[in-house]
Design a protein around this motif. Structure first.
Motif: not given
Ligand code: DX5
Ligand code: ZN
Length: 218
Positions: A33, A37, A66, A68, A138, A142-147, A177-178, A180, A198
């Motif tokens: 993935h 951005m 993806h 964005m 989503m 969107p914009g950041w991982g680890g949320q 996505d996000g 997981i 992931a």
């Protein structure tokens, strides 16, 4: 449907992307993935088609891009040229042109995906469901991982899987996505998702292969 795991390279060490791709391949990932951005559609800037072109020769895994980005249609040709296998564009960025943008992607021989943000209702993808290869929900902003995973996303997955079945597209890929983790992957699959993105869960794992297997429900 078999569950596919798409680790996001947003969570990898950008100074060692090549090693990350090799690790994903070795760990049994199904897709890579690629979180693109542009700093406008979402505040951060990550990478563009050039990065996809750089990783293309490193792996046979499908590259799941993806986008964005504010005007994704301006990027479709360059991502297709770079070797993307799947290009996913946001309903929020495409508006009324979403279905025609999906057609543009498919015309280049690339699979086409449509994605919605947490605040956008599932119905926004009903038109896309007729021709898309994949729908992406989503489960974080969107914009950041680890949320943290937004649990309401499960209702949207269910609604879209149900709609796909009703229009005779029960085999449509539905990706989430996000946020997981091994703790919520089964809920997402139960709701109807069959592709799980992931990032942190895989790249923070001491044993990515085991994590991928557990996310897949193996
Ligand atoms: C966020 C991206 C997601 C994110 C997933 O804008 O679209 O793909 O990188 O990362 P995790 O799995 O860490 O939430
Ligand atoms: Zn993503």
């Amino acid at each position: 449907m078999n569950v596919k795991i798409a680790p996001s390279i947003l969570a990898c060490d950008f100074a060692r992307v090549g090693e990350a791709i090799a690790m994903l391949e070795k760990s049994g990932a199904d897709l890579v993935h690629c979180d693109v951005m542009d700093g406008t559609f979402v505040p951060p800037i990550t990478f563009g088609a050039q990065m996809v072109g750089a990783i293309r020769p490193l792996t046979r895994l499908p590259l799941d891009c993806h986008l964005m980005v504010e005007h994704p249609w301006t990027q479709i040709a360059s991502f297709a040229e770079a070797g993307a296998d799947l290009i996913t564009v946001h309903a929020e960025a495409c508006g009324e042109t979403l279905v025609s943008r999906l057609r543009e992607i498919k015309a280049l021989g690339v699979k086409a995906g449509a994605v919605i943000n947490p605040e956008t209702p599932a119905e926004a993808l009903f038109g896309a469901a007729e021709i898309a290869d994949l729908l992406l929900i989503m489960s974080v902003h969107p914009g950041w991982g680890g949320q943290k995973f937004i649990p309401e996303s499960l209702n949207k997955i269910e609604a879209l899987r149900g709609y796909a079945v009703r229009i005779g597209r029960g085999d449509l890929d539905i990706e989430v996505d996000g946020g997981i983790t091994e703790g919520n992957a089964a809920d997402a699959v139960l709701a109807g998702a069959n592709v799980l993105v992931a990032g942190s869960a895989v790249f923070r794992s001491a044993d990515p292969a085991a994590t991928i297997r557990r996310l897949r429900g193996a």
